[in-house]
Motif scaffolding. Structure first.
Motif, PDB file in Angstrom:
ATOM      1  N   VAL A   8       0.841  -1.201   0.000  1.00 52.73           N
ATOM      2  CA  VAL A   8       0.000   0.000   0.000  1.00 52.73           C
ATOM      3  C   VAL A   8       0.877   1.251   0.000  1.00 52.73           C
ATOM      4  O   VAL A   8       1.828   1.347   0.779  1.00 52.73           O
ATOM      5  CB  VAL A   8      -0.935   0.027   1.236  1.00 52.73           C
ATOM      6  N   ASP A   9       0.513   2.189  -0.886  1.00 47.00           N
ATOM      7  CA  ASP A   9       1.167   3.497  -0.926  1.00 47.00           C
ATOM      8  C   ASP A   9       0.091   4.568  -0.831  1.00 47.00           C
ATOM      9  O   ASP A   9      -0.932   4.482  -1.515  1.00 47.00           O
ATOM     10  CB  ASP A   9       1.923   3.673  -2.240  1.00 47.00           C
ATOM     11  N   ASP A  10       0.310   5.563   0.038  1.00 47.47           N
ATOM     12  CA  ASP A  10      -0.612   6.693   0.078  1.00 47.47           C
ATOM     13  C   ASP A  10      -0.101   7.751  -0.897  1.00 47.47           C
ATOM     14  O   ASP A  10       0.886   7.512  -1.596  1.00 47.47           O
ATOM     15  CB  ASP A  10      -0.806   7.204   1.522  1.00 47.47           C
ATOM     16  N   PRO A  11      -0.727   8.908  -1.002  1.00 45.51           N
ATOM     17  CA  PRO A  11      -0.278   9.904  -1.983  1.00 45.51           C
ATOM     18  C   PRO A  11       1.153  10.410  -1.768  1.00 45.51           C
ATOM     19  O   PRO A  11       1.746  10.969  -2.677  1.00 45.51           O
ATOM     20  CB  PRO A  11      -1.282  11.047  -1.817  1.00 45.51           C
ATOM     21  N   GLU A  12       1.719  10.202  -0.569  1.00 42.24           N
ATOM     22  CA  GLU A  12       3.047  10.737  -0.284  1.00 42.24           C
ATOM     23  C   GLU A  12       4.130   9.698  -0.046  1.00 42.24           C
ATOM     24  O   GLU A  12       5.305   9.998  -0.217  1.00 42.24           O
ATOM     25  CB  GLU A  12       2.980  11.661   0.936  1.00 42.24           C
ATOM     26  N   ARG A  70       3.234   2.838   2.623  1.00 40.90           N
ATOM     27  CA  ARG A  70       2.641   2.580   3.936  1.00 40.90           C
ATOM     28  C   ARG A  70       2.844   1.157   4.419  1.00 40.90           C
ATOM     29  O   ARG A  70       2.403   0.786   5.494  1.00 40.90           O
ATOM     30  CB  ARG A  70       1.152   2.903   3.911  1.00 40.90           C
ATOM     31  N   GLU A  92      -4.856   5.990  11.955  1.00 41.47           N
ATOM     32  CA  GLU A  92      -3.977   7.061  12.444  1.00 41.47           C
ATOM     33  C   GLU A  92      -3.140   6.614  13.641  1.00 41.47           C
ATOM     34  O   GLU A  92      -2.008   7.045  13.791  1.00 41.47           O
ATOM     35  CB  GLU A  92      -4.794   8.303  12.781  1.00 41.47           C
ATOM     36  N   ILE A 148      -4.403   9.746   7.682  1.00 41.94           N
ATOM     37  CA  ILE A 148      -5.023   9.212   6.476  1.00 41.94           C
ATOM     38  C   ILE A 148      -5.187  10.367   5.499  1.00 41.94           C
ATOM     39  O   ILE A 148      -6.017  11.248   5.686  1.00 41.94           O
ATOM     40  CB  ILE A 148      -6.382   8.542   6.798  1.00 41.94           C
ATOM     41  N   LEU A 149      -4.366  10.361   4.471  1.00 41.10           N
ATOM     42  CA  LEU A 149      -4.312  11.465   3.523  1.00 41.10           C
ATOM     43  C   LEU A 149      -5.388  11.344   2.445  1.00 41.10           C
ATOM     44  O   LEU A 149      -5.722  10.247   2.009  1.00 41.10           O
ATOM     45  CB  LEU A 149      -2.945  11.516   2.856  1.00 41.10           C
ATOM     46  N   THR A 150      -5.882  12.489   2.019  1.00 37.57           N
ATOM     47  CA  THR A 150      -6.809  12.549   0.897  1.00 37.57           C
ATOM     48  C   THR A 150      -6.010  12.412  -0.394  1.00 37.57           C
ATOM     49  O   THR A 150      -4.912  12.931  -0.495  1.00 37.57           O
ATOM     50  CB  THR A 150      -7.551  13.899   0.893  1.00 37.57           C
ATOM     51  N   TRP A 186      -4.625   6.539  -3.468  1.00 37.33           N
ATOM     52  CA  TRP A 186      -3.826   5.516  -2.813  1.00 37.33           C
ATOM     53  C   TRP A 186      -3.648   4.379  -3.821  1.00 37.33           C
ATOM     54  O   TRP A 186      -4.489   4.159  -4.684  1.00 37.33           O
ATOM     55  CB  TRP A 186      -4.538   4.993  -1.575  1.00 37.33           C
ATOM     56  N   GLN A 242     -13.761   3.378   4.978  1.00 36.15           N
ATOM     57  CA  GLN A 242     -13.290   4.508   5.756  1.00 36.15           C
ATOM     58  C   GLN A 242     -14.314   4.809   6.824  1.00 36.15           C
ATOM     59  O   GLN A 242     -15.504   4.965   6.522  1.00 36.15           O
ATOM     60  CB  GLN A 242     -13.091   5.740   4.882  1.00 36.15           C
TER      61      GLN A 242
END
Length: 68
Positions: A3-7, A10, A26, A38-40, A43, A65
């Motif tokens: 899993v990768d978030d926008p930045e 993870r 979190e 948890i970034l908007t 993902w 979510q």
């Protein structure tokens, strides 16, 4: 599964169970994953299938979510 978030990345978990329930929150996360805000945004989930020993392979990916 990875899993990768926008930045950032993870985490990843390589499990052998036919059914899995993994989470990233979190304050806590499943082993192999990193908790945090948890970034908007977009993902990415990568499923790595190392060995398939049947004629077919089916999966369902559900993402939930919780509302605050």
């Amino acid at each position: 599964m990875s899993v990768d978030d926008p930045e950032r990345h993870r985490g990843a978990g390589h499990r052998h169970d036919p059914e899995q329930s993994l989470f990233i929150g979190e304050q806590e996360a499943s082993p192999g994953f990193v908790s945090g805000k948890i970034l908007t945004g977009m993902w990415h989930v990568t499923l790595s299938l190392h060995t398939i020993v049947t004629e077919s392979c089916r999966y369902t990916l559900q993402i939930h979510q919780e509302e605050e």
